[in-house]
Design an enzyme around this catalytic site. Structure first.
Site, PDB file in Angstrom:
ATOM      1  N   GLU A 167      13.616 -31.133 -17.655  1.00 14.77           N
ATOM      2  CA  GLU A 167      13.057 -31.846 -18.814  1.00 14.77           C
ATOM      3  C   GLU A 167      13.099 -31.025 -20.109  1.00 14.77           C
ATOM      4  OE1 GLU A 167       9.113 -33.231 -17.875  1.00 14.77           O
ATOM      5  OE2 GLU A 167       9.837 -34.662 -16.390  1.00 14.77           O
ATOM      6  N   GLU A 366      12.200 -36.612  -9.871  1.00 14.88           N
ATOM      7  CA  GLU A 366      10.731 -36.639  -9.852  1.00 14.88           C
ATOM      8  C   GLU A 366      10.282 -38.066 -10.108  1.00 14.88           C
ATOM      9  OE1 GLU A 366       8.525 -33.990 -12.515  1.00 14.88           O
ATOM     10  OE2 GLU A 366       9.956 -32.381 -12.130  1.00 14.88           O
TER      11      GLU A 366
END
Ligand code: BGP
Length: 471
Positions: A167, A366
């Site tokens: 991320e 995720e």
């Protein structure tokens, strides 16, 4: 009831990271999170820091056996730069840290779990922030590529799936725009340079990987989500297109196509904040694209027209001058966490990758449901009955399966996270694990969802109640 069948070699897995699971035992350097906690413990939920985390440093053999008992065939964690390297400038390896990561990787393999490794999960060594300005510096970019090379050389014989960053957008937003991660700046121009430097760091690490000619794959983990417009009005649609460029296309295009989106480059140029770059760097980014993409998805992004005219006077550049976040009225929520639940987004992401990115191989890296005080749901046998999590997983898998049945090249689904773990400023507030962890005693026990996942992974299929699917 509808039966969903998944491919034979589907990755049933879960993800964590070094800083969130290991604990700081024997580390020679602080990462930015350790430093932030030492400086301002009040920024962390209940003032709890990463010192012990879930004590993976000492418990990894047992923890990995528990992960095996959840039916996981793949697990992602990260190698901490601030642990592995003892001299950050000379890029020398700490032998005790290398022995630890070797033992962890071997334990995964002995338990028939393929280890996936991330190289940067929000955990830049703090020293590099203080001395050089962290990701604002291209010298730090080169140091990262050197650290990546050490990891490939040390562990690449057994690790076949690597990810450069987790991320990267969160590093940009949290650290340079919205102040939810250290260094908590608000500086649009710095944010743009950090975004570029993170991409360059990823591409340079990939270049190192290619030079070594190892037989694995390398990619990046991006938090992607369509920027759904509040309405079909022209202004809301324009806001959604701009938000999409920033939230999704920036890293996605550069990482997979080797090119930043021209519309975003034009916009940043017009704003006078375009990153500092050169032809060689752009060529390197162009040549070193990913083999594999990980997508983190928790909640949708919804946007509406901006609050002010972008031509307002004396307004510093911040990307969200072109949109504002929008809360859908009567949205379906995980109320405890404050996030909207919208599983259909997984299908939209699957189709986007299929149609706009050459059907790149990808997986959900995720997804998960954070809930606080899960002791509320303990049954008489001391097992957390997390039926809400099972439903959350089923619904997301339903939409993923639909995308796959239409040809999207998705290879797996990883839940955040195997064992309840520490998380940045939220510390231990939100529990996401398949395995509950009493952080006072480090007692770990499978939740109901873990038993459900094991059965699902073993059979490669599950049944979903038609009533909970609303197409
Ligand atoms: C993701 C991060 C993870 C983890 C997760 C849950 O964005 O990649 O590292 O922190 O979010 O976070 P939280 O517990 O803060 O809700």
């Amino acid at each position: 009831m509808k039966k969903l069948v998944f491919p034979e070699h589907f990755w049933w897995g879960a993800a964590t990271s070094g800083p969130q699971s290991e604990g700081n035992f024997k580390k020679k350097h602080q990462n930015v999170m350790d430093y932030w906690y030492a400086k301002a413990p009040e920024d962390f939920y209940n003032q709890l820091g990463p010192d012990t985390a879930s004590d993976f440093y000492h418990d990894f053999q047992e923890d990995i056996k528990l992960m095996k008992a959840c039916g996981l065939n793949t697990v992602r964690t990260s190698i901490q730069w601030s642990r592995l390297i003892d001299n950050l400038e000379k890029n020398t390896v700490d032998t005790e840290a290398a022995a630890f990561y070797n033992a962890v990787i071997d334990a995964f393999i002995a338990n028939e779990i393929q280890p996936f490794i991330t190289l940067h999960h929000f955990d830049l060594p703090a020293e590099l922030l203080h001395k050089y300005g962290g990701w604002e510096s291209k010298y730090v970019v080169d140091l990262f590529a050197g650290f990546a090379e050490q990891c490939f050389e040390l562990f690449g014989d057994r690790v076949k799936h690597w990810f450069t960053h987790n991320e990267p957008l969160v590093v940009v937003e949290g650290g340079y725009l919205e102040q939810f991660h250290y260094p908590k700046k608000v500086d649009g121009k710095a944010a743009v340079q950090v975004a570029y430097n993170l991409q360059l760091a990823s591409s340079k690490a990939i270049a190192k990987y290619r030079q070594l000619k190892q037989d694995g794959q390398i990619g990046i983990i991006l938090n992607l989500t369509p920027a759904y417009p509040a309405s079909q009005d022209k202004e809301d649609l324009a806001a959604s297109q701009k938000a999409d460029l920033w939230y999704n296309r920036l890293f996605m295009d550069a990482s997979s196509k080797g090119e930043f989106p021209p519309a975003l480059v034009r916009l940043l140029e017009e704003e006078g904040v375009l990153w500092q770059t050169d032809e060689n760097e752009l060529a390197l980014i162009g040549e070193n694209t990913i083999d594999l993409l990980g997508v983190n998805f928790y909640h949708p992004n919804r946007v509406q027209r901006p609050r002010y005219s972008p031509n307002s006077l004396a307004v510093d550049f911040l990307p969200d001058k072109y949109w504002q976040r929008y809360d859908l009225p009567m949205a379906r929520m995980n109320i405890d966490k404050g996030w909207e639940i919208y599983p259909q987004a997984v299908y939209d992401i699957a189709k986007d990758i299929q149609e706009n990115y050459g059907n790149l191989p990808w997986y959900i890296s995720e997804n998960g449901m954070g809930v606080s005080r899960e002791e509320r749901y303990l049954n008489a046998e001391g097992i957390v009955e997390d039926d809400y999590r099972i439903q959350f997983i089923k619904e997301h898998l339903y939409w993923l399966h639909k995308g796959m049945s239409e040809g999207s090249n998705c290879l797996g689904y990883h839940l955040w996270t195997p064992i309840d773990c520490w998380s940045w400023s939220n510390a231990y507030r939100n529990r996401y694990g398949l395995i509950a962890n009493d952080i006072h005693t480090q007692t770990k026990k499978l939740k109901k969802s873990a038993h459900w996942l094991r059965k699902t992974a073993e059979s490669g299929q599950f049944e979903i109640e038609s009533a909970i699917i609303k197409e």
